[in-house]
Design a protein around this motif. Structure first.
Motif, PDB file in Angstrom:
ATOM      1  N   PRO A  60       0.853  -1.265  -0.120  1.00 45.96           N
ATOM      2  CA  PRO A  60       0.003  -0.094  -0.025  1.00 45.96           C
ATOM      3  C   PRO A  60       0.986   1.210  -0.193  1.00 45.96           C
ATOM      4  O   PRO A  60       1.845   1.179   0.508  1.00 45.96           O
ATOM      5  N   ALA A  61       0.468   2.276  -0.579  1.00 49.15           N
ATOM      6  CA  ALA A  61       1.371   3.393  -0.985  1.00 49.15           C
ATOM      7  C   ALA A  61       0.563   4.619  -1.234  1.00 49.15           C
ATOM      8  O   ALA A  61      -0.435   4.467  -1.625  1.00 49.15           O
ATOM      9  N   LYS A  62       1.367   5.892  -1.136  1.00 51.55           N
ATOM     10  CA  LYS A  62       0.478   7.087  -1.534  1.00 51.55           C
ATOM     11  C   LYS A  62       1.621   7.516  -2.922  1.00 51.55           C
ATOM     12  O   LYS A  62       2.767   7.471  -2.463  1.00 51.55           O
ATOM     13  N   VAL A  63       0.844   7.755  -3.871  1.00 52.84           N
ATOM     14  CA  VAL A  63       1.605   8.090  -5.132  1.00 52.84           C
ATOM     15  C   VAL A  63       1.285   9.391  -5.565  1.00 52.84           C
ATOM     16  O   VAL A  63       0.047   9.931  -5.085  1.00 52.84           O
ATOM     17  N   VAL A  64       2.247   9.919  -6.520  1.00 48.87           N
ATOM     18  CA  VAL A  64       1.950  11.429  -7.376  1.00 48.87           C
ATOM     19  C   VAL A  64       2.119  10.831  -8.719  1.00 48.87           C
ATOM     20  O   VAL A  64       3.216  10.427  -8.944  1.00 48.87           O
ATOM     21  N   GLY A  65       1.450  11.498  -9.633  1.00 47.66           N
ATOM     22  CA  GLY A  65       1.609  11.049 -10.767  1.00 47.66           C
ATOM     23  C   GLY A  65       0.156  11.007 -11.513  1.00 47.66           C
ATOM     24  O   GLY A  65      -0.982  11.055 -10.915  1.00 47.66           O
ATOM     25  N   PRO A  66       0.211  10.391 -12.768  1.00 48.09           N
ATOM     26  CA  PRO A  66       1.323   9.957 -13.662  1.00 48.09           C
ATOM     27  C   PRO A  66       2.120  11.174 -14.195  1.00 48.09           C
ATOM     28  O   PRO A  66       1.726  12.397 -14.388  1.00 48.09           O
ATOM     29  N   ALA A  67       3.281  10.968 -14.402  1.00 44.69           N
ATOM     30  CA  ALA A  67       4.449  11.823 -15.062  1.00 44.69           C
ATOM     31  C   ALA A  67       5.261  11.033 -16.116  1.00 44.69           C
ATOM     32  O   ALA A  67       5.595  10.014 -15.905  1.00 44.69           O
ATOM     33  N   ARG A  68       5.586  11.777 -17.297  1.00 46.63           N
ATOM     34  CA  ARG A  68       6.367  11.106 -18.196  1.00 46.63           C
ATOM     35  C   ARG A  68       7.744  11.320 -17.616  1.00 46.63           C
ATOM     36  O   ARG A  68       8.176  12.722 -17.622  1.00 46.63           O
ATOM     37  N   SER A  69       8.722  10.331 -17.998  1.00 47.52           N
ATOM     38  CA  SER A  69       9.864  10.295 -17.746  1.00 47.52           C
ATOM     39  C   SER A  69      10.836  10.954 -18.753  1.00 47.52           C
ATOM     40  O   SER A  69      10.136  11.226 -19.892  1.00 47.52           O
ATOM     41  N   SER A  70      11.996  11.331 -18.847  1.00 39.99           N
ATOM     42  CA  SER A  70      12.838  11.822 -19.863  1.00 39.99           C
ATOM     43  C   SER A  70      13.012  10.931 -20.910  1.00 39.99           C
ATOM     44  O   SER A  70      12.948  11.257 -22.134  1.00 39.99           O
ATOM     45  N   GLU A  71      12.584   9.570 -20.579  1.00 35.13           N
ATOM     46  CA  GLU A  71      12.671   8.415 -21.546  1.00 35.13           C
ATOM     47  C   GLU A  71      11.215   8.228 -22.232  1.00 35.13           C
ATOM     48  O   GLU A  71      11.299   7.438 -23.207  1.00 35.13           O
ATOM     49  N   GLY A  72      10.397   9.073 -21.812  1.00 35.03           N
ATOM     50  CA  GLY A  72       9.099   8.765 -22.223  1.00 35.03           C
ATOM     51  C   GLY A  72       8.182   7.774 -21.621  1.00 35.03           C
ATOM     52  O   GLY A  72       7.202   7.359 -21.945  1.00 35.03           O
ATOM     53  N   THR A  73       8.620   7.167 -20.522  1.00 35.25           N
ATOM     54  CA  THR A  73       7.899   6.100 -19.742  1.00 35.25           C
ATOM     55  C   THR A  73       7.006   6.934 -18.758  1.00 35.25           C
ATOM     56  O   THR A  73       7.366   7.942 -18.171  1.00 35.25           O
ATOM     57  N   MET A  74       5.937   6.373 -18.672  1.00 37.50           N
ATOM     58  CA  MET A  74       4.934   6.942 -17.658  1.00 37.50           C
ATOM     59  C   MET A  74       5.300   6.498 -16.166  1.00 37.50           C
ATOM     60  O   MET A  74       5.468   5.243 -16.028  1.00 37.50           O
ATOM     61  N   LEU A  75       5.539   7.345 -15.270  1.00 36.92           N
ATOM     62  CA  LEU A  75       5.978   6.865 -13.701  1.00 36.92           C
ATOM     63  C   LEU A  75       4.917   7.432 -12.858  1.00 36.92           C
ATOM     64  O   LEU A  75       4.429   8.435 -13.151  1.00 36.92           O
ATOM     65  N   TYR A  76       5.091   6.649 -11.825  1.00 37.06           N
ATOM     66  CA  TYR A  76       4.473   7.383 -10.644  1.00 37.06           C
ATOM     67  C   TYR A  76       5.564   7.546  -9.395  1.00 37.06           C
ATOM     68  O   TYR A  76       6.525   6.715  -9.316  1.00 37.06           O
ATOM     69  N   TYR A  77       5.683   8.779  -8.775  1.00 40.09           N
ATOM     70  CA  TYR A  77       6.725   8.793  -7.878  1.00 40.09           C
ATOM     71  C   TYR A  77       5.901   8.493  -6.439  1.00 40.09           C
ATOM     72  O   TYR A  77       4.792   8.957  -6.077  1.00 40.09           O
ATOM     73  N   LEU A  78       6.753   7.723  -5.537  1.00 35.54           N
ATOM     74  CA  LEU A  78       6.327   7.303  -4.306  1.00 35.54           C
ATOM     75  C   LEU A  78       6.449   8.347  -3.096  1.00 35.54           C
ATOM     76  O   LEU A  78       7.559   8.647  -3.004  1.00 35.54           O
ATOM     77  N   ILE A  79       5.176   8.597  -2.550  1.00 32.02           N
ATOM     78  CA  ILE A  79       5.294   9.686  -1.357  1.00 32.02           C
ATOM     79  C   ILE A  79       5.766   8.739  -0.068  1.00 32.02           C
ATOM     80  O   ILE A  79       6.290   9.267   0.620  1.00 32.02           O
ATOM     81  N   ASP A  80       4.823   7.791  -0.089  1.00 34.75           N
ATOM     82  CA  ASP A  80       5.103   7.110   1.172  1.00 34.75           C
ATOM     83  C   ASP A  80       4.612   5.460   0.843  1.00 34.75           C
ATOM     84  O   ASP A  80       3.649   5.347   0.121  1.00 34.75           O
ATOM     85  N   ILE A  81       5.372   4.693   1.419  1.00 26.39           N
ATOM     86  CA  ILE A  81       5.014   3.224   1.337  1.00 26.39           C
ATOM     87  C   ILE A  81       4.538   2.805   2.703  1.00 26.39           C
ATOM     88  O   ILE A  81       5.586   3.065   3.629  1.00 26.39           O
ATOM     89  N   TYR A  82       3.452   2.374   3.008  1.00 27.37           N
ATOM     90  CA  TYR A  82       2.916   1.831   4.674  1.00 27.37           C
ATOM     91  C   TYR A  82       3.334   0.586   4.659  1.00 27.37           C
ATOM     92  O   TYR A  82       3.191  -0.539   4.123  1.00 27.37           O
ATOM     93  N   ASN A  83       4.132   0.497   5.914  1.00 27.72           N
ATOM     94  CA  ASN A  83       4.279  -0.803   6.508  1.00 27.72           C
ATOM     95  C   ASN A  83       3.542  -1.257   7.351  1.00 27.72           C
ATOM     96  O   ASN A  83       3.014  -0.463   8.071  1.00 27.72           O
ATOM     97  N   TYR A  84       2.814  -2.247   7.380  1.00 27.59           N
ATOM     98  CA  TYR A  84       1.786  -2.804   8.358  1.00 27.59           C
ATOM     99  C   TYR A  84       1.722  -4.316   8.333  1.00 27.59           C
ATOM    100  O   TYR A  84       2.656  -5.013   7.777  1.00 27.59           O
ATOM    101  N   GLU A  85       1.335  -4.889   9.352  1.00 25.45           N
ATOM    102  CA  GLU A  85       1.146  -6.415   9.720  1.00 25.45           C
ATOM    103  C   GLU A  85      -0.016  -6.757   9.157  1.00 25.45           C
ATOM    104  O   GLU A  85      -1.009  -6.211   9.466  1.00 25.45           O
ATOM    105  N   ALA A  86       0.144  -7.886   8.268  1.00 22.38           N
ATOM    106  CA  ALA A  86      -1.206  -8.312   7.642  1.00 22.38           C
ATOM    107  C   ALA A  86      -1.922  -9.142   8.479  1.00 22.38           C
ATOM    108  O   ALA A  86      -1.352  -9.778   9.503  1.00 22.38           O
TER     109      ALA A  86
END
Length: 85
Positions: free
Chosen positions: A59-85
């Motif tokens: 589970p994460a909070k992301v921002v995007g999508p944004a195009r990289s300089s190579e033309g790939t669509m990316l999401y930037y990770l704001i936070d990855i949540y650690n939790y116990e399943a």
């Protein structure tokens, strides 16, 4: 703004936004992931419910999508949540 860079080309543009997601990543210490590895979900609870850390889905909070300089669509990770399943 991610790492000092604005992903929106204009202040009134609404292209890149923060969202909750389930991301598939090989290791947690990453700053960005390809759009194909991101599933946007409604809220934090849904992200946690759909996560499967044993299979590298987090589970994460992301921002995007944004195009990289190579033309790939990316999401930037704001936070990855650690939790116990």
């Amino acid at each position: 703004m991610v790492n000092g860079y604005s992903l929106d080309p204009h202040p009134r543009a609404n292209f890149a936004k923060e969202q909750f997601a389930v991301v598939r990543i090989p290791r947690v210490k990453r700053e960005r992931v390809p759009a194909a590895s991101v599933e946007i979900v409604e809220d934090f609870e849904t992200a946690v419910a759909q996560a499967n850390p044993e299979n590298k889905f987090y589970p994460a909070k992301v921002v995007g999508p944004a195009r990289s300089s190579e033309g790939t669509m990316l999401y930037y990770l704001i936070d990855i949540y650690n939790y116990e399943a």
